[in-house]
Scaffold this motif. Structure first.
Motif, PDB file in Angstrom:
ATOM      1  N   GLY A 271      91.808   8.185  60.087  1.00  0.00           N
ATOM      2  CA  GLY A 271      92.467   6.950  60.484  1.00  0.00           C
ATOM      3  C   GLY A 271      91.505   5.947  61.081  1.00  0.00           C
ATOM      4  O   GLY A 271      91.506   4.772  60.714  1.00  0.00           O
ATOM      5  N   PHE A 272      90.668   6.401  62.013  1.00  0.00           N
ATOM      6  CA  PHE A 272      89.725   5.498  62.648  1.00  0.00           C
ATOM      7  C   PHE A 272      88.704   4.975  61.638  1.00  0.00           C
ATOM      8  O   PHE A 272      88.391   3.780  61.626  1.00  0.00           O
ATOM      9  CB  PHE A 272      89.017   6.218  63.793  1.00  0.00           C
ATOM     10  N   PHE A 273      88.210   5.865  60.780  1.00  0.00           N
ATOM     11  CA  PHE A 273      87.223   5.433  59.791  1.00  0.00           C
ATOM     12  C   PHE A 273      87.833   4.442  58.808  1.00  0.00           C
ATOM     13  O   PHE A 273      87.192   3.472  58.401  1.00  0.00           O
ATOM     14  CB  PHE A 273      86.675   6.646  59.046  1.00  0.00           C
ATOM     15  N   GLY A 274      89.097   4.656  58.439  1.00  0.00           N
ATOM     16  CA  GLY A 274      89.738   3.728  57.520  1.00  0.00           C
ATOM     17  C   GLY A 274      89.897   2.339  58.103  1.00  0.00           C
ATOM     18  O   GLY A 274      89.866   1.338  57.383  1.00  0.00           O
ATOM     19  N   ALA A 275      90.069   2.249  59.428  1.00  0.00           N
ATOM     20  CA  ALA A 275      90.253   0.952  60.071  1.00  0.00           C
ATOM     21  C   ALA A 275      88.940   0.252  60.364  1.00  0.00           C
ATOM     22  O   ALA A 275      88.856  -0.977  60.301  1.00  0.00           O
ATOM     23  CB  ALA A 275      91.030   1.127  61.368  1.00  0.00           C
ATOM     24  N   THR A 276      87.915   1.021  60.690  1.00  0.00           N
ATOM     25  CA  THR A 276      86.675   0.413  61.180  1.00  0.00           C
ATOM     26  C   THR A 276      85.477   0.641  60.269  1.00  0.00           C
ATOM     27  O   THR A 276      84.472  -0.051  60.384  1.00  0.00           O
ATOM     28  CB  THR A 276      86.329   0.981  62.572  1.00  0.00           C
ATOM     29  N   GLY A 277      85.553   1.661  59.413  1.00  0.00           N
ATOM     30  CA  GLY A 277      84.407   2.004  58.572  1.00  0.00           C
ATOM     31  C   GLY A 277      83.268   2.633  59.332  1.00  0.00           C
ATOM     32  O   GLY A 277      82.141   2.679  58.842  1.00  0.00           O
ATOM     33  N   SER A 278      83.555   3.115  60.543  1.00  0.00           N
ATOM     34  CA  SER A 278      82.493   3.682  61.364  1.00  0.00           C
ATOM     35  C   SER A 278      82.942   4.972  62.017  1.00  0.00           C
ATOM     36  O   SER A 278      84.091   5.405  61.883  1.00  0.00           O
ATOM     37  CB  SER A 278      82.062   2.677  62.446  1.00  0.00           C
ATOM     38  N   SER A 279      82.018   5.596  62.738  1.00  0.00           N
ATOM     39  CA  SER A 279      82.276   6.848  63.426  1.00  0.00           C
ATOM     40  C   SER A 279      82.647   6.582  64.877  1.00  0.00           C
ATOM     41  O   SER A 279      82.265   5.553  65.455  1.00  0.00           O
ATOM     42  CB  SER A 279      81.022   7.733  63.361  1.00  0.00           C
ATOM     43  N   LEU A 280      83.414   7.512  65.478  1.00  0.00           N
ATOM     44  CA  LEU A 280      83.680   7.420  66.909  1.00  0.00           C
ATOM     45  C   LEU A 280      82.420   7.636  67.733  1.00  0.00           C
ATOM     46  O   LEU A 280      82.351   7.233  68.889  1.00  0.00           O
ATOM     47  CB  LEU A 280      84.733   8.454  67.312  1.00  0.00           C
ATOM     48  N   THR A 281      81.433   8.314  67.156  1.00  0.00           N
ATOM     49  CA  THR A 281      80.188   8.612  67.855  1.00  0.00           C
ATOM     50  C   THR A 281      79.018   7.907  67.194  1.00  0.00           C
ATOM     51  O   THR A 281      79.043   7.623  65.999  1.00  0.00           O
ATOM     52  CB  THR A 281      79.919  10.124  67.873  1.00  0.00           C
ATOM     53  N   ASP A 282      77.996   7.648  67.987  1.00  0.00           N
ATOM     54  CA  ASP A 282      76.739   7.091  67.486  1.00  0.00           C
ATOM     55  C   ASP A 282      75.626   7.698  68.323  1.00  0.00           C
ATOM     56  O   ASP A 282      75.067   7.059  69.216  1.00  0.00           O
ATOM     57  CB  ASP A 282      76.748   5.568  67.581  1.00  0.00           C
ATOM     58  N   LEU A 283      75.302   8.951  68.038  1.00  0.00           N
ATOM     59  CA  LEU A 283      74.374   9.713  68.866  1.00  0.00           C
ATOM     60  C   LEU A 283      72.997   9.784  68.224  1.00  0.00           C
ATOM     61  O   LEU A 283      72.869   9.829  66.993  1.00  0.00           O
ATOM     62  CB  LEU A 283      74.913  11.138  69.074  1.00  0.00           C
ATOM     63  N   GLU A 284      71.971   9.814  69.066  1.00  0.00           N
ATOM     64  CA  GLU A 284      70.592   9.902  68.601  1.00  0.00           C
ATOM     65  C   GLU A 284      69.996  11.259  68.958  1.00  0.00           C
ATOM     66  O   GLU A 284      70.387  11.895  69.939  1.00  0.00           O
ATOM     67  CB  GLU A 284      69.743   8.791  69.235  1.00  0.00           C
ATOM     68  N   ASP A 285      69.042  11.691  68.130  1.00  0.00           N
ATOM     69  CA  ASP A 285      68.287  12.893  68.473  1.00  0.00           C
ATOM     70  C   ASP A 285      67.581  12.666  69.812  1.00  0.00           C
ATOM     71  O   ASP A 285      67.272  11.533  70.177  1.00  0.00           O
ATOM     72  CB  ASP A 285      67.236  13.202  67.407  1.00  0.00           C
ATOM     73  N   GLY A 286      67.327  13.761  70.527  1.00  0.00           N
ATOM     74  CA  GLY A 286      66.674  13.571  71.816  1.00  0.00           C
ATOM     75  C   GLY A 286      65.915  14.791  72.279  1.00  0.00           C
ATOM     76  O   GLY A 286      66.078  15.898  71.743  1.00  0.00           O
ATOM     77  N   PHE A 287      65.068  14.584  73.279  1.00  0.00           N
ATOM     78  CA  PHE A 287      64.259  15.635  73.882  1.00  0.00           C
ATOM     79  C   PHE A 287      64.550  15.718  75.372  1.00  0.00           C
ATOM     80  O   PHE A 287      64.771  14.706  76.039  1.00  0.00           O
ATOM     81  CB  PHE A 287      62.764  15.354  73.699  1.00  0.00           C
ATOM     82  N   ASP A 288      64.529  16.946  75.891  1.00  0.00           N
ATOM     83  CA  ASP A 288      64.496  17.215  77.322  1.00  0.00           C
ATOM     84  C   ASP A 288      63.158  17.849  77.666  1.00  0.00           C
ATOM     85  O   ASP A 288      62.679  18.720  76.929  1.00  0.00           O
ATOM     86  CB  ASP A 288      65.596  18.209  77.718  1.00  0.00           C
ATOM     87  N   ASP A 314      66.474   4.443  71.176  1.00  0.00           N
ATOM     88  CA  ASP A 314      65.707   3.282  70.731  1.00  0.00           C
ATOM     89  C   ASP A 314      66.358   1.968  71.129  1.00  0.00           C
ATOM     90  O   ASP A 314      65.716   0.922  71.153  1.00  0.00           O
ATOM     91  CB  ASP A 314      65.548   3.318  69.203  1.00  0.00           C
ATOM     92  N   ASP A 315      67.652   2.006  71.462  1.00  0.00           N
ATOM     93  CA  ASP A 315      68.408   0.790  71.755  1.00  0.00           C
ATOM     94  C   ASP A 315      69.200   1.006  73.038  1.00  0.00           C
ATOM     95  O   ASP A 315      69.786   2.065  73.249  1.00  0.00           O
ATOM     96  CB  ASP A 315      69.352   0.484  70.589  1.00  0.00           C
ATOM     97  N   ASP A 316      69.232  -0.015  73.910  1.00  0.00           N
ATOM     98  CA  ASP A 316      70.023   0.074  75.139  1.00  0.00           C
ATOM     99  C   ASP A 316      71.518  -0.069  74.869  1.00  0.00           C
ATOM    100  O   ASP A 316      72.327   0.138  75.760  1.00  0.00           O
ATOM    101  CB  ASP A 316      69.587  -0.998  76.138  1.00  0.00           C
ATOM    102  N   LEU A 317      71.910  -0.472  73.638  1.00  0.00           N
ATOM    103  CA  LEU A 317      73.317  -0.613  73.301  1.00  0.00           C
ATOM    104  C   LEU A 317      73.903   0.769  73.051  1.00  0.00           C
ATOM    105  O   LEU A 317      73.497   1.483  72.132  1.00  0.00           O
ATOM    106  CB  LEU A 317      73.493  -1.497  72.062  1.00  0.00           C
ATOM    107  N   ILE A 318      74.851   1.167  73.890  1.00  0.00           N
ATOM    108  CA  ILE A 318      75.367   2.527  73.914  1.00  0.00           C
ATOM    109  C   ILE A 318      76.882   2.502  73.774  1.00  0.00           C
ATOM    110  O   ILE A 318      77.550   1.547  74.189  1.00  0.00           O
ATOM    111  CB  ILE A 318      74.975   3.213  75.240  1.00  0.00           C
ATOM    112  N   SER A 319      77.448   3.558  73.218  1.00  0.00           N
ATOM    113  CA  SER A 319      78.894   3.690  73.178  1.00  0.00           C
ATOM    114  C   SER A 319      79.458   3.697  74.596  1.00  0.00           C
ATOM    115  O   SER A 319      78.896   4.326  75.498  1.00  0.00           O
ATOM    116  CB  SER A 319      79.286   4.995  72.477  1.00  0.00           C
ATOM    117  N   PRO A 320      80.568   3.012  74.843  1.00  0.00           N
ATOM    118  CA  PRO A 320      81.174   3.049  76.183  1.00  0.00           C
ATOM    119  C   PRO A 320      81.684   4.438  76.561  1.00  0.00           C
ATOM    120  O   PRO A 320      81.997   4.680  77.733  1.00  0.00           O
ATOM    121  CB  PRO A 320      82.327   2.048  76.075  1.00  0.00           C
ATOM    122  N   LEU A 321      81.753   5.367  75.615  1.00  0.00           N
ATOM    123  CA  LEU A 321      82.191   6.725  75.916  1.00  0.00           C
ATOM    124  C   LEU A 321      81.121   7.506  76.672  1.00  0.00           C
ATOM    125  O   LEU A 321      81.421   8.536  77.282  1.00  0.00           O
ATOM    126  CB  LEU A 321      82.558   7.463  74.625  1.00  0.00           C
TER     127      LEU A 321
END
Length: 384
Positions: A271-288, A314-321
């Motif tokens: 449902g969400f993808f059909g409305a927005t064409g995107s994912s609920l998440t936008d996560l990047e690979d990372g290191f600890d 790489d970007d300061d723009l982050i999901s509000p979640l």
């Protein structure tokens, strides 16, 4: 020295790691497998994050109250030594999690009503075989359960949508509930040791797991998901590099490097993808990265101090979640041997959370700066 100091170092690596790579909480540590003899460990962690922000000036600049909820984790580890070469460990942990919610009104604020909860539990059975005093291999299976829920609210999501022709509802008021699903993965690795100086380097690969989560999606006008719908979610594969070495009598240097491939973790309910064409998440690979020093003070007491950081995106723009970007931490721990069979260990960790800009759909709406989290952990150890 080796056994007592390792357990203190292990406490800090498994104490709730707020602000670690993406959704990471436990770090998937397998340290109990390397302890001497037979042992049972029961651990608890509590984290109190403070993540508040402010709407951008163009949107009124109103403050945003703390969006992160405190949480408790628990873990269990049982290690058994069959003989000089073969040992076994069973580990229960909570590898992934999230608890965020914007308490402001969704009618008058940019993100009010937005939130996410992720819960997980993993059961890992591991075996280790020592070829000699230097080389060993380890591996096993992991059964993992995961569930989640997401809500999107506020004026930032009040854009034209396509659920109902001619209705400009957007996704303000969206709710997605993703029921629990279990799946199997595997663990494999190897280690090199030099016992006379307490040296050990262990490399461990954790496979990803694929889950089909029962899904119910809705908007204010009603349910938008089909009956019996599921959403495929893949948890990330990861690699842990753990190391330690004695650097002086009764003194141990230890550290960890962890890589998690979160770019494969897309949550795209139909449902969400059909409305927005995107994912609920936008996560990047990372290191600890972490490093620390442990020291045995006497027959009863030992302690440690450690520090580390998680890489920024790489970007300061982050999901509000999840409105943080990278982190740094410092932690201290201590262990008291009550007798030859029973010990108590504890640790405190302070985490500086990286600044970020909440940007649903890459549209910047709120700034989050100067945030932090405090974590405490407690572990009971019984040798048998």
């Amino acid at each position: 020295m080796k056994t007592r100091l390792i357990t203190v170092a292990a406490l800090l690596s498994s104490t709730v790691s707020a602000g670690a790579v993406s959704l990471d909480r436990s770090g998937q540590s397998i340290t109990p497998l390397f302890l001497d003899g037979n042992q049972v460990q029961l651990s608890f962690g509590f984290t109190d994050p403070s993540i508040d922000g402010q709407n951008q000036a163009a949107l009124g600049g109103a403050p945003i109250a703390n969006v992160a909820e405190s949480f408790v984790t628990a873990g269990l580890a049982i290690k058994y030594q069959f003989n000089e070469k073969l040992s076994f460990a069973f580990i229960v942990d909570e590898p992934y999690g999230s608890d965020t919610f914007y308490v402001e009104s969704p009618v008058f604020s940019t993100l009010g009503g937005t939130g996410a909860t992720v819960d997980s539990t993993a059961y890992t059975a591991l075996g280790r075989y020592k070829f000699n005093d230097a080389w060993s291999v380890h591996g096993g299976i992991r059964y993992q359960e995961i569930s989640a829920s997401v809500t999107l609210g506020g004026l930032a999501f009040n854009t034209p949508g396509t659920f109902t022709p001619g209705t400009a509802t957007g996704v303000n008021g969206y709710s997605g509930n993703f029921g629990s699903d279990g799946a199997f993965g595997y663990v494999i690795g190897g280690a090199y040791e030099k016992p006379d100086i307490a040296l050990r380097v262990a490399l461990t690969y954790n496979s990803g797991t694929t889950h089909d989560l029962p899904t119910v999606e809705s908007l204010p006008f009603g349910q938008i998901s089909a009956p019996g719908a599921t959403t495929e979610v893949e948890t990330p594969e990861s690699i842990n590099l753990d190391f330690q070495t004695g650097i002086a009598p009764n003194t141990l240097l230890f550290g960890n490097v962890r890589y998690a491939r979160y770019s494969d973790t897309d949550v795209q309910p139909a449902g969400f993808f059909g409305a927005t064409g995107s994912s609920l998440t936008d996560l990047e690979d990372g290191f600890d990265f972490s490093i620390g020093i442990g020291r045995r003070f006497n027959e009863k007491w030992s302690g440690s101090i450690s520090a580390g950081f998680s890489t920024e995106g790489d970007d300061d723009l982050i999901s509000p979640l999840a409105p943080t970007n990278g982190s740094q931490f410092i932690a201290i721990g201590g262990k008291y041997d009550v007798n030859e069979s029973f010990a108590i260990a504890g640790g405190v960790r302070y985490t500086f959370l990286g600044d970020a800009i909440a940007a649903p759909g890459d549209n910047p709406v709120a700034d989050f700066e100067n945030n932090d989290a405090v974590s405490v952990g407690l572990r009971f150890e019984y040798a048998f």
